[in-house]
Design an enzyme around this catalytic site. Sequence first.
Site, PDB file in Angstrom:
ATOM      1  N   TRP A 169       0.819  -1.220   0.000  1.00  0.00           N
ATOM      2  CA  TRP A 169       0.000   0.000   0.000  1.00  0.00           C
ATOM      3  C   TRP A 169       0.849   1.264   0.000  1.00  0.00           C
ATOM      4  O   TRP A 169       0.535   2.227  -0.704  1.00  0.00           O
ATOM      5  CB  TRP A 169      -1.012  -0.020   1.148  1.00  0.00           C
ATOM      6  CG  TRP A 169      -2.131  -0.960   0.830  1.00  0.00           C
ATOM      7  CD1 TRP A 169      -2.334  -2.208   1.348  1.00  0.00           C
ATOM      8  CD2 TRP A 169      -3.158  -0.769  -0.157  1.00  0.00           C
ATOM      9  NE1 TRP A 169      -3.429  -2.797   0.756  1.00  0.00           N
ATOM     10  CE2 TRP A 169      -3.952  -1.948  -0.168  1.00  0.00           C
ATOM     11  CE3 TRP A 169      -3.483   0.261  -1.031  1.00  0.00           C
ATOM     12  CZ2 TRP A 169      -5.054  -2.098  -1.018  1.00  0.00           C
ATOM     13  CZ3 TRP A 169      -4.580   0.113  -1.874  1.00  0.00           C
ATOM     14  CH2 TRP A 169      -5.350  -1.049  -1.869  1.00  0.00           C
ATOM     15  N   ASP A 172      -1.447   6.877   6.055  1.00  0.00           N
ATOM     16  CA  ASP A 172      -2.580   6.069   5.605  1.00  0.00           C
ATOM     17  C   ASP A 172      -2.900   5.119   6.753  1.00  0.00           C
ATOM     18  O   ASP A 172      -2.191   4.136   6.978  1.00  0.00           O
ATOM     19  CB  ASP A 172      -2.206   5.298   4.342  1.00  0.00           C
ATOM     20  CG  ASP A 172      -3.325   4.372   3.892  1.00  0.00           C
ATOM     21  OD1 ASP A 172      -4.370   4.275   4.590  1.00  0.00           O
ATOM     22  OD2 ASP A 172      -3.180   3.735   2.829  1.00  0.00           O
ATOM     23  N   LYS A 195     -12.802  -0.826   6.971  1.00  0.00           N
ATOM     24  CA  LYS A 195     -12.187  -1.747   7.926  1.00  0.00           C
ATOM     25  C   LYS A 195     -12.705  -1.460   9.338  1.00  0.00           C
ATOM     26  O   LYS A 195     -13.427  -2.268   9.903  1.00  0.00           O
ATOM     27  CB  LYS A 195     -10.653  -1.638   7.866  1.00  0.00           C
ATOM     28  CG  LYS A 195     -10.060  -2.242   6.587  1.00  0.00           C
ATOM     29  CD  LYS A 195      -9.679  -1.187   5.594  1.00  0.00           C
ATOM     30  CE  LYS A 195      -8.716  -1.640   4.523  1.00  0.00           C
ATOM     31  NZ  LYS A 195      -9.114  -2.729   3.666  1.00  0.00           N
TER      32      LYS A 195
END
Lengths: 362, 362
Positions: free
Chosen positions: A103, A173, A197
Site C-alpha cells: 500500500w 494512511d 475496515k
Amino acid sequence: MNQPVYNFGAGPAMLPPAVLEQVQAELLDWHGRGISVMEMSHRGADYMQIIAEAEQDLRDLMNIPENYKVLFLQGGATLQFAMVPINLLRGHHKASYVQTGIWSEKALNEARRFAEVEVSASNADRQARLVPPQSEWQVSKDTAYVHIAGNETIGGVEFDFVPELGDIPLVSDASSHILSRPVDVSRFGLIYAGAQKNIGPAGLTLVIVREDLLGQAPANTPTMLDYAVQAKEGSMHNTPPTFAIYMAGLVFKWLKKTGGLQAMAERNARKAELLYQSIDGSAGFYTNPIEPRNRSWMNVPFTLKNANLDKVFLQEAELQHLLQLKGHRLLGGMRASIYNAMPETGVQALVDFMRDFARKHN
Amino acid sequence: MNQPVYNFGAGPAMLPPAVLEQVQAELLDWHGRGISVMEMSHRGADYMQIIAEAEQDLRDLMNIPENYKVLFLQGGATLQFAMVPINLLRGHHKASYVQTGIWSEKALNEARRFAEVEVSASNADRQARLVPPQSEWQVSKDTAYVHIAGNETIGGVEFDFVPELGDIPLVSDASSHILSRPVDVSRFGLIYAGAQKNIGPAGLTLVIVREDLLGQAPANTPTMLDYAVQAKEGSMHNTPPTFAIYMAGLVFKWLKKTGGLQAMAERNARKAELLYQSIDGSAGFYTNPIEPRNRSWMNVPFTLKNANLDKVFLQEAELQHLLQLKGHRLLGGMRASIYNAMPETGVQALVDFMRDFARKHN
C-alpha cells in the site's frame, strides 16, 4: 444461523453486530420520521445533526485537537494517494515516502504523477518484514511531507513508533488500523482512512488534517479534490455519502459505549497475542514472517508449511463459520483480519480451529 | 406510521418501498451467507455477481449498446464536472456548454479550470424558463464536446429533444431524470448521474461512456479520475461503494419487474400532468413559470401567490405526511420532486392537499 459467524475479511470487513442490528431496525423509519436515513435531505435538520454527532464522537474518541479538520469524503485511500500531494505540496517539489509494503508503494507511485518522490526508507531488501527504524531514514530538508502507511493491510506490518520529523508534516494512511488504539493526533499533519475496515461501509473516506496545511492546492485542482473547499463546506460541497456517514456515526457511538480506544486497544492486544502465539506455537505448521515488534494487531497473514493444504484449510474453516481467511491474491496463503468488530470469541474460535486442523493434518 | 408517507425531497430522495424492505430483510444475512452485503469482499464470487447483475440489468433497461462502458464511481455529479473535461478534451482546448440553470452553470464553471469554455446557448436572458432551441446554439467545429444538463433539478427545466451534433460528442448530466423514460443512448458520448434521485443511495455515481472516447486523459490525472482505468478494471480499481451498488442493482430489478422504462415513462407522464394541471388550474394561487414543453417530469418547482403562506403550507403538508416540499434555498418557494419511486397515489395526495389548502387560504 445458530452458530456465530466470524468474518476475517480484510475489507469490506465485519461490522459490529449491534450496529448492523440498529441499522436494520431503523432502516425504513428513522426515529419516527417515516423515512429512511437514505431518503433524507443532507441539508435538513435531522441529517445535519447526524453528521455533527458523528464528527463530535470521532473527536471525542481520538481526542482530535481543535486546529484539525475532520472531513467525510469519497474515493477511498486510493484517491487520497493523489489528493495528498495535490494539496500538501504547497509549492514544494519533493515529497518523501517510507516504503513498507504494497500500500505504501501504491501511494508513492501515485504521488510520482504530481511530485518528485523521495523514498526515504524501504524494507524491500528485507522481504517487507519490518518497519525500517527512523535512524535509517533519509529525509530531505526541503520535502513537503513524509508519508507512511501506518499499517500495511496486505503485508501485516504495523508501525511501532510515531516518527519525529520536526516541522515536516507527517501523513499516515491509517485505513486498516485507525481507531484500533489511542494515537496522538497532534503528531500528524494528516491522517486518512478508507472506512471499510474499522469505520463503516465502503464508500466513505475519513481525513483528519491540520488546518494550517490547507488552502494551497493549485488552481486547476478539481474542486472536489481540494481539502480547503471540503473543510469550508463541512464535507457538503455536494451530497456526501449520507448513509455511510450515518453508519460511521453509529460505529463511533458503539466505540464510546464499549469503553473508547483504550479499552479497544486492550482487547485488540489480547486478540493479536492469542493469534500470534498460536502461530508461533504450531511447531512450524503455521508461519508469520513479520518481526515481532512490527506485527500488525489488525491483519495477520500466515502460511501453512504445506501449501497443498490451503484449499482444505479454507473449506474446513468455512464449515466452522470462519469466513474470508484467504490471503491476498498477491501474497497467497492465509490472512486473518481481526479488526475492532471481531470479538475475542472469534479469535478464540479461529485458534481452536487452527490447532485442531494442525493436529489432524500434521 | 399507518398513513402512507410521501417524500418529495429532491435528493437524497424517496426510494422504492419494496427495495428498502428487501434491503432490511437481508441486511444481516445476505442469501444465507451469514454476513451482510456490506461485509463481503468486493472481489469475492458473491459480490462479483451482484455488480455484474447490476450492470446487466441497467444495460437491459436502457438498451445500452455494446460499445459503451458502464462505470460505478464516487464523488457525485460534481466530480464529473471535472472528470468530463479532464477525460474528454482529448487534445482539444475548447469545450461547449449549454446553460439552462444552476447545475449546468456549475458544470461549466468547473470546466473553466481545465478548458476554454464556450457557452453555446443560454436561457439566462429568459429567466431560465426554457431550453434554448438548437437553432440558437453556437457550437464551434473544434470543440471537444457539448455538455447539457438534461434536467435541471433546481429550476425544473427538462430537455424536450436530443441535440443533433454530428461527430461532436454529446455529454449529459442526467442525475435527476435518468431511468425516468427510454432514451437512445447511442445519441450520447457520455451520460452521468449521481445516484441519489432515481438510482439508489447517495455515494454512487453512474457513468455510461462510449469506449472510443477513453484513454486520452493527461499523464498527471489522478488514477481514480481516469475513466479508462475504471473501465479496464470494471469499476474496481479500488474498493467501490459496494452497498450503494447493491442497492442500485435492486432498484434496476424493481424497474424491470414493474415494466421497464416505457411503463415508467407512462406513469411519470401521468404524475407530471396531474401536478401541472393542478398548478395551472389554481387560478394563480400556485404558479410554475416554465415553458410547457420544457417542464420537468421529475422536479416541479412552484410558488404560492402569497409567500407569507409558505411556512404554513409546509407545516400543514407535513401533518398530511407530505414531506420535504420546501424549495431549493436559491429559489425559495416549493418544489415537489416526483421521481420514479413516487407512486401516483403520492402525487394525488399532494394535489388533493394543494386544492384543499388553496380553498382554505384563498
